[in-house]
Design an enzyme around this catalytic site. Structure first.
Site, PDB file in Angstrom:
ATOM      1  N   LYS A 119      44.378  48.712  39.712  1.00  0.00           N
ATOM      2  CA  LYS A 119      45.609  48.070  39.236  1.00  0.00           C
ATOM      3  C   LYS A 119      45.610  47.952  37.714  1.00  0.00           C
ATOM      4  CE  LYS A 119      46.172  45.367  43.473  1.00  0.00           C
ATOM      5  NZ  LYS A 119      46.117  44.015  44.069  1.00  0.00           N
ATOM      6  N   SER A 144      43.855  42.178  39.515  1.00  0.00           N
ATOM      7  CA  SER A 144      43.114  41.333  40.447  1.00  0.00           C
ATOM      8  C   SER A 144      43.492  41.671  41.882  1.00  0.00           C
ATOM      9  CB  SER A 144      43.422  39.857  40.159  1.00  0.00           C
ATOM     10  OG  SER A 144      42.634  39.017  40.965  1.00  0.00           O
ATOM     11  N   ASP A 145      42.567  41.393  42.793  1.00  0.00           N
ATOM     12  CA  ASP A 145      42.838  41.576  44.205  1.00  0.00           C
ATOM     13  C   ASP A 145      42.027  40.553  44.987  1.00  0.00           C
ATOM     14  OD1 ASP A 145      44.272  43.520  46.101  1.00  0.00           O
ATOM     15  OD2 ASP A 145      42.290  43.301  47.010  1.00  0.00           O
ATOM     16  N   THR A 146      42.602  40.060  46.076  1.00  0.00           N
ATOM     17  CA  THR A 146      41.942  39.052  46.901  1.00  0.00           C
ATOM     18  C   THR A 146      41.955  39.487  48.353  1.00  0.00           C
ATOM     19  OG1 THR A 146      42.660  37.284  45.412  1.00  0.00           O
ATOM     20  CG2 THR A 146      41.975  36.614  47.612  1.00  0.00           C
ATOM     21  N   GLY A 158      38.521  39.908  43.208  1.00  0.00           N
ATOM     22  CA  GLY A 158      38.009  40.804  42.180  1.00  0.00           C
ATOM     23  C   GLY A 158      38.915  40.766  40.971  1.00  0.00           C
TER      24      GLY A 158
END
Length: 188
Positions: A52, A68-70, A105
């Site tokens: 991203k 970011s990623d969750t 992340g």
């Protein structure tokens, strides 16, 4: 000072960055979120956060770009966003009375500089009744959230205990992001 770009349309991440009074713009990345099936949850969130951030950073190399990623994981099983009431119910039943992990992340890029990390937070749910699950599903809150719940909303009623960074469960480990931006030279 260079500007900061949040590579996300997440209203939660936007609110979190505003909470620590950072000025930033938003540019949504449209990357393919397919990852190799053998990756562990922390590897998934770091890979997607980096994808991203890179997509936006290539177009704006003079800016700091935050991706970011969750994900929510029960063991190694990653629970995404439910696509139906049935799927939301299945996830909530799976999480009921158990401890799961939330991985967020983060990738911050500026030109050749990079900060890449993740936070893992363990969340324990109360033993949920069918009525509690049904009432929560009717609220429609589960449908745009990994693991079918939002800790910052009505989902707070489901949570017995949090071990780790609460803000990471919401979608962004704020203090770690702040420190990473400072170390990279964004905050003087």
């Amino acid at each position: 000072m260079s500007n900061l770009i949040l590579a996300s349309q997440s209203p939660r991440r936007k609110e979190l960055l505003q909470q620590i009074q950072l000025s930033f713009s938003i540019m949504s990345s449209n990357v393919d979120e397919t990852v190799a099936p053998h990756l562990k949850p922390h590897e998934v969130v770091m890979e997607l956060a980096l994808k991203k951030a890179k997509e936006i950073s290539v177009k704006h190399p003079e800016s700091y770009v935050l991706g970011s990623d969750t994900v929510v994981a029960l063991g190694e099983c990653i629970l995404g966003k439910p696509q139906s009431e049935e799927e939301a119910r299945e996830m909530l039943v799976m999480l009921s009375g158990k401890t799961h992990s939330v991985y967020t992340g983060v990738a911050i890029l500026k030109g050749e500089k990079q900060s890449l990390f993740y936070e893992k937070t363990d969340v324990t749910f109360w033993e949920l009744t069918s009525q509690e699950i049904d009432e929560y599903i009717v609220s429609e809150e589960p449908f745009d959230k990994a693991g079918a719940y939002g800790i910052q909303g009505l989902g707070a009623k489901l949570v017995k205990e949090v071990k780790g960074d609460y803000f990471s469960v919401v979608g962004l480990p704020l203090s770690r992001v702040y420190r990473a931006l400072r170390e990279m030279g964004y905050l003087q």
